[in-house]
Design an enzyme around this catalytic site. Structure first.
Site, mmCIF file in Angstrom:
data_model
loop_
_atom_site.group_PDB
_atom_site.id
_atom_site.type_symbol
_atom_site.label_atom_id
_atom_site.label_comp_id
_atom_site.label_asym_id
_atom_site.label_seq_id
_atom_site.Cartn_x
_atom_site.Cartn_y
_atom_site.Cartn_z
ATOM 1 N N HIS A 230 0.065 -33.596 29.054
ATOM 2 C CA HIS A 230 1.347 -33.119 29.683
ATOM 3 C C HIS A 230 0.928 -33.581 31.280
ATOM 4 O O HIS A 230 1.243 -33.446 32.648
ATOM 5 C CB HIS A 230 0.945 -31.302 30.553
ATOM 6 N N GLU A 260 8.489 -37.126 20.905
ATOM 7 C CA GLU A 260 7.379 -37.624 21.661
ATOM 8 C C GLU A 260 6.638 -38.802 20.332
ATOM 9 O O GLU A 260 6.628 -38.428 19.389
ATOM 10 C CB GLU A 260 5.676 -36.284 21.838
ATOM 11 N N GLU A 356 3.062 -32.261 15.779
ATOM 12 C CA GLU A 356 2.635 -32.638 16.394
ATOM 13 C C GLU A 356 0.937 -33.131 16.630
ATOM 14 O O GLU A 356 -0.002 -32.483 18.218
ATOM 15 C CB GLU A 356 3.133 -32.718 17.898
#
Length: 400
Positions: A230, A260, A356
């Protein structure tokens, strides 16, 4: 001059992301939760629950908002600064409270609930001060926390929600391709990020001409900035051989989706390729595990073993995936559907979850940087459907 504590200000045509029948079905689910717990009225205050049950996504700016649900009524409570916009974007009734006197917000809520009732509220969102005001103004005979129960309802997506999430995944892919096209030596992270964001916002406006447009964003990181999932965008200029992290986040009517990917500028060294390919292999293995009947903890432990066998588990930085729906980086998440060791939720058809895996190797180590791949999967009766199309891995993502 008459200064009311609250009033109704309704004008314009109502525009919502879903049909009235969709919201009625969600409210029926909430009322079933209320009936089981003996709750007379729910006072919901979070952005995610208000948006889920009414369609209205508020902008707080320091002011409280609510959705009050009783056996018969569903009423959003909004601040006067917003005029009629909350009504236009709400399913059900809307009451505007004024700031002529402190706590008119609670007076408006009381007008719907009445005093002395059993009140449901969100303990994970209500502050201590707001809970004290709830107790003072509503004088409930009892309060019940409904946060966990409403989260469980939100974790199971309707057909309409899944259709919207599919659009979001497709928009994220468009942002990914725009970012790929913008990558070149000397380009700044912020320049590349803007290319992806602009492409997504234009596509959302094309697909949803009656929507409100806000909150779509990109995190595009390079070099050492890839170490956290982040980390915000900077003005760092890209260099040949840099590791990159592409993160596209379209927001459509409060619904978050994501793409992503790991990339490299121009070339990738052998040590980095080894880590990258191992993370891609974990990503593929993890996606194969997402099927009804598997628990979040079981999936997590199997991917942990995969990394441990390759002496990479120590570089894992967080859980392996999470739910999708009405959520955002600054409001709400469905914590009961995350791929972590401490989550025992069993996967079921109709859930939507990401895979992920991310590995972060420290600066100075061979292959230093953060590696992350991310796809969105819809759980089906027999397995899953991957609704992310942008390619992953070295064959497509060594660019610039």
């Amino acid at each position: 001059m008459d200064r009311p504590a609250f009033y109704r200000f309704h004008q314009g045509d109502r525009v919502l992301p879903f049909t009235p029948e969709e919201y009625d079905a969600r409210l029926a689910g909430l009322r079933a939760i209320m009936a089981e717990a003996g709750i007379d009225a729910c006072v919901l205050s979070s952005m995610h629950n208000i948006a889920y049950y009414s369609g209205f996504l508020y902008c707080s700016f320091g002011r409280p908002y609510a959705l009050v649900v009783t056996k018969a009524d569903s009423v959003t409570i909004s601040a006067g600064i917003d005029a009629a916009q909350p009504w236009r974007r709400s399913h059900g009734d809307n009451i505007t409270y004024t700031d002529w006197a402190r706590n008119n917000y609670w007076r408006a809520i009381l007008s719907v609930t009445g005093p002395g009732k059993v009140i449901g509220y969100e303990a994970d969102h209500a502050t201590l001060s707001q809970k004290a005001l709830l107790d003072s103004f509503l004088a409930p005979s009892r309060t019940e926390d409904v946060a966990a129960a409403t989260m469980r309802q939100r974790m199971h997506k309707s057909a309409a929600e899944i259709a919207l999430i599919r659009h979001g995944a497709q928009v994220a892919d468009i942002g990914g391709y725009a970012i790929r096209d913008a990558i070149r030596v000397g380009a700044r992270e912020i320049d590349v990020a803007m290319a992806g964001r602009n492409a997504m916002e234009l596509e959302i406006a094309k697909r949803f001409p009656d929507a409100e447009y806000r909150d779509t964003w990109v995190w595009f990181q390079s070099g050492i900035n890839t170490d956290g999932a982040h980390n915000p965008v900077t003005a760092r200029a890209l260099e040949r051989g840099d590791i990159l992290s592409l993160n596209c986040f379209p927001m459509i009517s409060g619904y978050y989706t994501a793409l992503e990917r790991t990339l490299f500028v121009g070339e990738v060294d052998d040590a980095s390729r080894r880590i990258w390919e191992a993370n891609v292999a974990a990503h593929e293995f993890g996606m194969s595990l997402l099927k009804p009947g598997a628990s979040c903890a079981e999936v997590t432990e199997q991917i942990n073993s995969f990394f441990a066998e390759r002496d990479l588990l120590q570089y894992r930085t967080f859980g392996y995936g999470h739910s999708f729906g009405v959520l955002s980086h600054y409001y709400g998440r469905e914590a009961g559907l995350e791929l972590r060791e401490d989550i025992d939720t069993v996967l079921e058809p109709g859930m939507v979850i990401s895979m992920e895996p991310m590995l972060t190797l420290p600066e100075g180590a061979p292959g230093a940087g953060g590696y992350r791949e991310h796809d969105i999967l819809v759980l089906t009766d027999s397995g899953n459907e991957n609704i992310t199309a942008y390619p992953y891995g070295p064959a497509f993502n060594i660019v610039g």
